[in-house]
Design an enzyme around this catalytic site. Structure first.
Site, PDB file in Angstrom:
ATOM      1  CG  ASN A 231      -1.703   1.253   1.407  1.00  0.00           C
ATOM      2  OD1 ASN A 231      -1.796   2.050   0.476  1.00  0.00           O
ATOM      3  ND2 ASN A 231      -2.286   1.442   2.589  1.00  0.00           N
TER       4      ASN A 231
ATOM      5  CE  LYS B 285      -0.058   3.312   4.657  1.00  0.00           C
ATOM      6  NZ  LYS B 285      -0.034   3.453   6.109  1.00  0.00           N
TER       7      LYS B 285
ATOM      8  N   GLY C  62       2.336   2.253  10.799  1.00  0.00           N
ATOM      9  CA  GLY C  62       3.355   3.283  10.647  1.00  0.00           C
ATOM     10  C   GLY C  62       4.001   3.693  11.953  1.00  0.00           C
TER      11      GLY C  62
ATOM     12  CB  SER D 278       4.852  -1.877  12.040  1.00  0.00           C
ATOM     13  OG  SER D 278       4.467  -0.529  12.252  1.00  0.00           O
TER      14      SER D 278
HETATM   15  P1  PGA Z   1       2.671   0.230   7.679  1.00  0.00           P
HETATM   16  O1  PGA Z   1       1.246   0.511   6.990  1.00  0.00           O
HETATM   17  O2  PGA Z   1       3.162  -1.078   7.123  1.00  0.00           O
HETATM   18  O3  PGA Z   1       3.519   1.386   7.273  1.00  0.00           O
HETATM   19  O4  PGA Z   1       2.429   0.168   9.142  1.00  0.00           O
HETATM   20  C1  PGA Z   1       0.348  -0.532   6.775  1.00  0.00           C
HETATM   21  C2  PGA Z   1      -0.907   0.026   6.167  1.00  0.00           C
HETATM   22  O5  PGA Z   1      -1.334   1.106   6.582  1.00  0.00           O
HETATM   23  O6  PGA Z   1      -1.521  -0.602   5.274  1.00  0.00           O
END
Ligand code: PGA
Length: 248
Positions: A9, A11, A170, A210
């Site tokens: 993802n 984002k 995150g 994460s």
């Molecule tokens: P992250 O995000 O791996 O950076 O924690 C996961 C997500 O929001 O899909």
């Protein structure tokens, strides 16, 4: 029995040219993948990334889809627009959309039904906040998100669920493998009660929050965890490919 699915993802990261460079770096590293490999990318990157993915085993996903077929929805993107570029998956109801863009269980439901009708595979995100976990509301919140968000879905095996505890996104804080497994077990049990047990046993449920090259093996070894939705670690080819190759 359930084929694992690892999805990135991105984002609001990567311009189209950065995205193309990233998938070109990832593609040769994941040719031996035994799982489904997906990158969910910003809408404007889709045409270029779609072209760059031709001939690879990486599938394309979007990060959202509007629920109307077409019409006066300035700034929105329809399922047909995504499909024209070979998009196969779409993230729906990510906690960031719930938190910052007014996404509700009801809009999640509308988007999910629209995506399914269009033949897209929704990756429906559910998850509790830290406060909800600490006050013992995790199961109630997940139950509500699943019941309301998936209302009217005829065949739940056609979608993917991503369990993403909001407090782990995150933040570098991962749910422990046991915590994630237990909660995903609860999600599967709930799907069994709301729909049918046999179907629930077939639904792929990812963990997200994460997940990285260091913790993916332990998470993926859990019985209930069928994959990952990867944010930060999906932005670097070595990290993302290491997760995809978790079983090597
Ligand atoms: P992250 O995000 O791996 O950076 O924690 C996961 C997500 O929001 O899909």
């Amino acid at each position: 029995m359930r084929k694992a699915i690892i999805a990135g993802n991105w984002k609001m990261n990567n311009t189209a040219s950065e995205g193309v460079a990233l998938v070109k770096a990832i593609a040769p590293l994941v040719t031996e993948a035994t799982c489904d490999v997906v990158v969910c990318v910003p809408a404007i990157d889709i045409p270029a990334v779609s072209e760059a993915l031709k001939g690879t085993n990486i599938r394309l996903g979007a990060e959202n889809v509007h629920f109307a077929e077409k019409g006066a929805y300035t700034g929105e993107i329809s399922a047909a627009m995504l499909k024209e570029y070979g998009v196969e998956y779409v993230i729906i109801g990510h906690s960031e959309r719930r938190q910052y863009f007014g996404e509700t269980d009801e809009t999640v439901n509308k988007r999910t039904l629209t995506a399914l009708t269009a033949g897209l595979t929704p990756i429906v995100c559910v998850g509790e906040t830290l406060e909800e976990r600490e006050t013992g509301k995790t199961e109630a919140v997940l139950h509500r998100q699943l019941e309301e968000g998936l209302k009217g879905v005829e065949d739940i095996t056609k979608l993917v669920i991503a369990y993403e505890p909001v407090w782990a996104i995150g933040t570098g804080k991962t749910a422990t493998a046991a915590q994630a497994n237990e909660t995903i077990g609860y999600i599967r049990k709930t799907l069994g009660e709301l729909f049918c047990e046999k179907c629930a046993a077939k639904v792929r449920i990812q963990y997200g929050g994460s997940m990285n090259a260091g913790n993916c093996k332990e998470l993926m070894a859990q019985e209930e965890i069928d994959g990952g939705l990867i944010g930060g670690a999906s932005l670097k080819a070595p990290d993302f490919s290491a997760i995809v190759n978790y079983d090597k």
